[in-house]
Design a protein around this motif. Structure first.
Motif, PDB file in Angstrom:
ATOM      1  N   ARG A  64      38.713  31.811  30.168  1.00 38.50           N
ATOM      2  CA  ARG A  64      38.362  30.429  30.512  1.00 38.50           C
ATOM      3  C   ARG A  64      37.931  30.269  31.965  1.00 38.50           C
ATOM      4  O   ARG A  64      37.155  29.361  32.284  1.00 38.50           O
ATOM      5  CB  ARG A  64      39.554  29.502  30.248  1.00 38.50           C
ATOM      6  CG  ARG A  64      39.953  29.312  28.794  1.00 38.50           C
ATOM      7  CD  ARG A  64      38.884  28.592  27.976  1.00 38.50           C
ATOM      8  NE  ARG A  64      38.337  27.413  28.601  1.00 38.50           N
ATOM      9  CZ  ARG A  64      38.934  26.222  28.610  1.00 38.50           C
ATOM     10  NH1 ARG A  64      40.091  26.054  27.991  1.00 38.50           N
ATOM     11  NH2 ARG A  64      38.361  25.184  29.199  1.00 38.50           N
ATOM     12  N   CYS A  65      38.440  31.118  32.847  1.00 40.91           N
ATOM     13  CA  CYS A  65      38.195  30.908  34.285  1.00 40.91           C
ATOM     14  C   CYS A  65      37.142  31.847  34.866  1.00 40.91           C
ATOM     15  O   CYS A  65      36.817  31.752  36.055  1.00 40.91           O
ATOM     16  CB  CYS A  65      39.504  31.054  35.072  1.00 40.91           C
ATOM     17  SG  CYS A  65      40.782  29.897  34.531  1.00 40.91           S
ATOM     18  N   GLY A  66      36.629  32.749  34.057  1.00 45.94           N
ATOM     19  CA  GLY A  66      35.570  33.626  34.526  1.00 45.94           C
ATOM     20  C   GLY A  66      34.205  33.002  34.303  1.00 45.94           C
ATOM     21  O   GLY A  66      34.039  32.100  33.481  1.00 45.94           O
ATOM     22  N   LEU A  67      33.231  33.444  35.074  1.00 46.62           N
ATOM     23  CA  LEU A  67      31.853  32.963  34.935  1.00 46.62           C
ATOM     24  C   LEU A  67      30.929  34.162  34.759  1.00 46.62           C
ATOM     25  O   LEU A  67      31.309  35.296  35.072  1.00 46.62           O
ATOM     26  CB  LEU A  67      31.443  32.177  36.185  1.00 46.62           C
ATOM     27  CG  LEU A  67      32.210  30.881  36.474  1.00 46.62           C
ATOM     28  CD1 LEU A  67      31.801  30.333  37.832  1.00 46.62           C
ATOM     29  CD2 LEU A  67      31.960  29.848  35.384  1.00 46.62           C
ATOM     30  N   ALA A  68      29.731  33.910  34.282  1.00 41.57           N
ATOM     31  CA  ALA A  68      28.749  34.989  34.135  1.00 41.57           C
ATOM     32  C   ALA A  68      28.483  35.613  35.501  1.00 41.57           C
ATOM     33  O   ALA A  68      28.117  34.919  36.448  1.00 41.57           O
ATOM     34  CB  ALA A  68      27.461  34.445  33.532  1.00 41.57           C
ATOM     35  N   GLY A  69      28.707  36.901  35.608  1.00 41.67           N
ATOM     36  CA  GLY A  69      28.507  37.590  36.884  1.00 41.67           C
ATOM     37  C   GLY A  69      29.664  37.440  37.843  1.00 41.67           C
ATOM     38  O   GLY A  69      29.631  37.997  38.952  1.00 41.67           O
ATOM     39  N   ALA A  70      30.697  36.697  37.445  1.00 38.54           N
ATOM     40  CA  ALA A  70      31.859  36.504  38.315  1.00 38.54           C
ATOM     41  C   ALA A  70      33.123  36.494  37.462  1.00 38.54           C
ATOM     42  O   ALA A  70      33.660  35.437  37.126  1.00 38.54           O
ATOM     43  CB  ALA A  70      31.738  35.196  39.106  1.00 38.54           C
ATOM     44  N   PRO A  71      33.616  37.672  37.092  1.00 36.43           N
ATOM     45  CA  PRO A  71      34.827  37.729  36.283  1.00 36.43           C
ATOM     46  C   PRO A  71      36.084  37.427  37.103  1.00 36.43           C
ATOM     47  O   PRO A  71      36.048  37.439  38.337  1.00 36.43           O
ATOM     48  CB  PRO A  71      34.840  39.192  35.805  1.00 36.43           C
ATOM     49  CG  PRO A  71      34.138  39.932  36.901  1.00 36.43           C
ATOM     50  CD  PRO A  71      33.063  39.002  37.388  1.00 36.43           C
ATOM     51  N   VAL A  72      37.146  37.144  36.413  1.00 40.50           N
ATOM     52  CA  VAL A  72      38.449  36.967  37.065  1.00 40.50           C
ATOM     53  C   VAL A  72      38.938  38.335  37.525  1.00 40.50           C
ATOM     54  O   VAL A  72      38.791  39.329  36.821  1.00 40.50           O
ATOM     55  CB  VAL A  72      39.468  36.348  36.079  1.00 40.50           C
ATOM     56  CG1 VAL A  72      40.885  36.387  36.649  1.00 40.50           C
ATOM     57  CG2 VAL A  72      39.061  34.912  35.746  1.00 40.50           C
ATOM     58  N   PHE A  73      39.497  38.376  38.729  1.00 36.02           N
ATOM     59  CA  PHE A  73      40.116  39.617  39.227  1.00 36.02           C
ATOM     60  C   PHE A  73      41.601  39.342  39.383  1.00 36.02           C
ATOM     61  O   PHE A  73      41.999  38.364  40.020  1.00 36.02           O
ATOM     62  CB  PHE A  73      39.523  40.033  40.573  1.00 36.02           C
ATOM     63  CG  PHE A  73      40.091  41.321  41.108  1.00 36.02           C
ATOM     64  CD1 PHE A  73      39.482  42.536  40.813  1.00 36.02           C
ATOM     65  CD2 PHE A  73      41.259  41.334  41.862  1.00 36.02           C
ATOM     66  CE1 PHE A  73      40.017  43.735  41.285  1.00 36.02           C
ATOM     67  CE2 PHE A  73      41.800  42.523  42.328  1.00 36.02           C
ATOM     68  CZ  PHE A  73      41.182  43.726  42.036  1.00 36.02           C
ATOM     69  N   ASP A  74      42.459  40.192  38.788  1.00 40.36           N
ATOM     70  CA  ASP A  74      43.896  39.961  38.883  1.00 40.36           C
ATOM     71  C   ASP A  74      44.638  41.247  39.203  1.00 40.36           C
ATOM     72  O   ASP A  74      44.176  42.348  38.916  1.00 40.36           O
ATOM     73  CB  ASP A  74      44.434  39.357  37.582  1.00 40.36           C
ATOM     74  CG  ASP A  74      44.087  40.192  36.362  1.00 40.36           C
ATOM     75  OD1 ASP A  74      44.829  41.143  36.074  1.00 40.36           O
ATOM     76  OD2 ASP A  74      43.075  39.900  35.700  1.00 40.36           O
ATOM     77  N   ALA A  75      45.807  41.100  39.800  1.00 37.19           N
ATOM     78  CA  ALA A  75      46.659  42.231  40.160  1.00 37.19           C
ATOM     79  C   ALA A  75      48.074  41.709  40.341  1.00 37.19           C
ATOM     80  O   ALA A  75      48.299  40.490  40.406  1.00 37.19           O
ATOM     81  CB  ALA A  75      46.166  42.891  41.451  1.00 37.19           C
ATOM     82  N   VAL A  76      49.034  42.625  40.401  1.00 39.80           N
ATOM     83  CA  VAL A  76      50.430  42.250  40.636  1.00 39.80           C
ATOM     84  C   VAL A  76      50.761  42.532  42.092  1.00 39.80           C
ATOM     85  O   VAL A  76      50.583  43.651  42.579  1.00 39.80           O
ATOM     86  CB  VAL A  76      51.382  43.030  39.706  1.00 39.80           C
ATOM     87  CG1 VAL A  76      52.837  42.692  40.029  1.00 39.80           C
ATOM     88  CG2 VAL A  76      51.076  42.707  38.248  1.00 39.80           C
ATOM     89  N   VAL A  77      51.251  41.499  42.781  1.00 39.96           N
ATOM     90  CA  VAL A  77      51.644  41.617  44.191  1.00 39.96           C
ATOM     91  C   VAL A  77      53.001  40.946  44.369  1.00 39.96           C
ATOM     92  O   VAL A  77      53.161  39.765  44.036  1.00 39.96           O
ATOM     93  CB  VAL A  77      50.602  40.948  45.122  1.00 39.96           C
ATOM     94  CG1 VAL A  77      51.062  41.038  46.580  1.00 39.96           C
ATOM     95  CG2 VAL A  77      49.236  41.590  44.953  1.00 39.96           C
ATOM     96  N   ASP A  78      53.970  41.705  44.870  1.00 38.25           N
ATOM     97  CA  ASP A  78      55.312  41.150  45.124  1.00 38.25           C
ATOM     98  C   ASP A  78      55.873  40.419  43.902  1.00 38.25           C
ATOM     99  O   ASP A  78      56.332  39.276  43.990  1.00 38.25           O
ATOM    100  CB  ASP A  78      55.274  40.194  46.327  1.00 38.25           C
ATOM    101  CG  ASP A  78      54.911  40.906  47.620  1.00 38.25           C
ATOM    102  OD1 ASP A  78      55.198  42.113  47.723  1.00 38.25           O
ATOM    103  OD2 ASP A  78      54.341  40.260  48.515  1.00 38.25           O
ATOM    104  N   ALA A  79      55.850  41.084  42.759  1.00 39.78           N
ATOM    105  CA  ALA A  79      56.411  40.566  41.504  1.00 39.78           C
ATOM    106  C   ALA A  79      55.700  39.316  41.001  1.00 39.78           C
ATOM    107  O   ALA A  79      56.227  38.588  40.152  1.00 39.78           O
ATOM    108  CB  ALA A  79      57.907  40.285  41.650  1.00 39.78           C
ATOM    109  N   CYS A  80      54.506  39.060  41.534  1.00 40.56           N
ATOM    110  CA  CYS A  80      53.706  37.934  41.054  1.00 40.56           C
ATOM    111  C   CYS A  80      52.358  38.426  40.558  1.00 40.56           C
ATOM    112  O   CYS A  80      51.775  39.348  41.139  1.00 40.56           O
ATOM    113  CB  CYS A  80      53.475  36.912  42.174  1.00 40.56           C
ATOM    114  SG  CYS A  80      54.895  35.867  42.529  1.00 40.56           S
ATOM    115  N   VAL A  81      51.870  37.815  39.484  1.00 38.98           N
ATOM    116  CA  VAL A  81      50.499  38.061  39.050  1.00 38.98           C
ATOM    117  C   VAL A  81      49.625  37.158  39.909  1.00 38.98           C
ATOM    118  O   VAL A  81      49.813  35.939  39.946  1.00 38.98           O
ATOM    119  CB  VAL A  81      50.313  37.730  37.561  1.00 38.98           C
ATOM    120  CG1 VAL A  81      48.846  37.894  37.172  1.00 38.98           C
ATOM    121  CG2 VAL A  81      51.194  38.609  36.697  1.00 38.98           C
ATOM    122  N   VAL A  82      48.694  37.762  40.621  1.00 36.63           N
ATOM    123  CA  VAL A  82      47.792  37.013  41.491  1.00 36.63           C
ATOM    124  C   VAL A  82      46.375  37.187  40.939  1.00 36.63           C
ATOM    125  O   VAL A  82      45.923  38.310  40.724  1.00 36.63           O
ATOM    126  CB  VAL A  82      47.856  37.526  42.945  1.00 36.63           C
ATOM    127  CG1 VAL A  82      46.929  36.711  43.835  1.00 36.63           C
ATOM    128  CG2 VAL A  82      49.286  37.465  43.467  1.00 36.63           C
TER     129      VAL A  82
END
Length: 299
Positions: free
Chosen positions: A218-236
């Motif tokens: 829902r939050c990604g756009l064409a040519g701009a996907p969502v980037f996520d990772a885990v930092v300090d026990a949080c999904v960012v």
């Protein structure tokens, strides 16, 4: 005489392995043709293989067949896992998806088993013996696929660690400004676009893989996907957009839109929002403005 007359499973498997070895006389002359046929089959049935150089696929396919044939001729049911794992790491470096490699190994084993069955029938082996031989071939194939999956998991852990390090450095503005655009591009992040930073508790049982998948879609756009990772026990997650009707069952705090060079500001606001919302047992997608106000995102 049926191979299963022996009550010792290991001895029975070794006896069958010896029978298979006897069926591979002269197989080397056919391996190149078999590798070429399998390469065509993979490229036809597995779409991503069409994007990989045919020579690379054929060379790797031949390597797997060589391993299988050597295993068959060894007269031992023991699997040589280290050699295949090393080969799998090379495939991964060639950007060949290992999920498809595991499948292709099974397809290749079935094709080799067909050759063996035909030779066994020509020599007058009973159908029971042929079935036993095929069972062992399938055991080897699934064992090889398990090795591939193990390397796949190894890669997943390594990738997660790299993404986590990248995100932490981005939040802390630790990337040199001159190299930042190139680093962002390597991770699929547009340096000229603004992103909302979303933060969720990685240990929240409600924050499932389905919730993360929903954010990505829902939050990604064409040519701009969502980037996520885990930092300090949080999904960012860096969200190019946040639809007004976005609803999730977990708590997801979202900061204001900011350029990637300054996402630390959005991250800190999202973290603060998350901490306050957790205290009050809130759920849903919440921005700093949502705390203390009635909006469609409140739950």
């Amino acid at each position: 005489m049926r191979l299963t007359d022996d009550d010792d499973p290991q001895q029975r498997e070794m006896t069958a392995a010896t029978r298979i070895a006897s069926l591979l006389d002269g197989i080397d002359a056919e391996i190149d043709t078999l590798a070429a046929d399998l390469t065509s089959l993979y490229r036809e049935r597995i779409p991503v293989y069409a994007l990989v150089a045919r020579d690379d696929i054929e060379r790797n396919t031949r390597a797997v067949l060589d391993i299988v044939v050597r295993q068959v001729r060894s007269d031992s049911p023991r699997i040589n896992e280290s050699e295949l794992a090393m080969l799998a790491r090379r495939w991964s470096a060639q950007q060949i998806p290992l999920e498809f490699v595991a499948h292709s190994i099974q397809v290749g084993a079935r094709r080799l088993a067909t050759v063996i069955r035909a030779r066994a029938a020509e020599r007058g082996f009973s159908s029971a013996v042929i079935d036993d031989l095929q069972d062992i071939m399938w055991h080897w194939a699934t064992s090889y696929a398990a090795v591939i999956n193990s390397v796949l998991q190894e890669n997943a852990v390594s990738t997660a660690a790299r993404r986590s390090t990248f995100m932490r450095r981005l939040i802390e503005r630790a990337h040199p400004s001159l190299s930042l655009p190139a680093v962002l591009a390597e991770n699929g992040i547009d340096a000229d676009r603004t992103y909302h930073v979303a933060v969720a508790d990685a240990e929240d049982p409600d924050f499932t893989s389905e919730v993360l998948a929903r954010l990505r879609v829902r939050c990604g756009l064409a040519g701009a996907p969502v980037f996520d990772a885990v930092v300090d026990a949080c999904v960012v997650a860096l969200l190019p957009t946040v639809p007004a009707d976005l609803e999730v069952s977990a708590l997801v705090a979202v900061g204001p839109p900011t350029p990637p060079s300054d996402i630390g500001a959005s991250y800190r606001q999202a973290r603060r929002t998350l901490e306050i919302a957790q205290r009050f047992g809130r759920r849903g997608v919440l921005s700093p403005a949502d705390l203390g106000t009635s909006t469609s995102r409140r739950r």
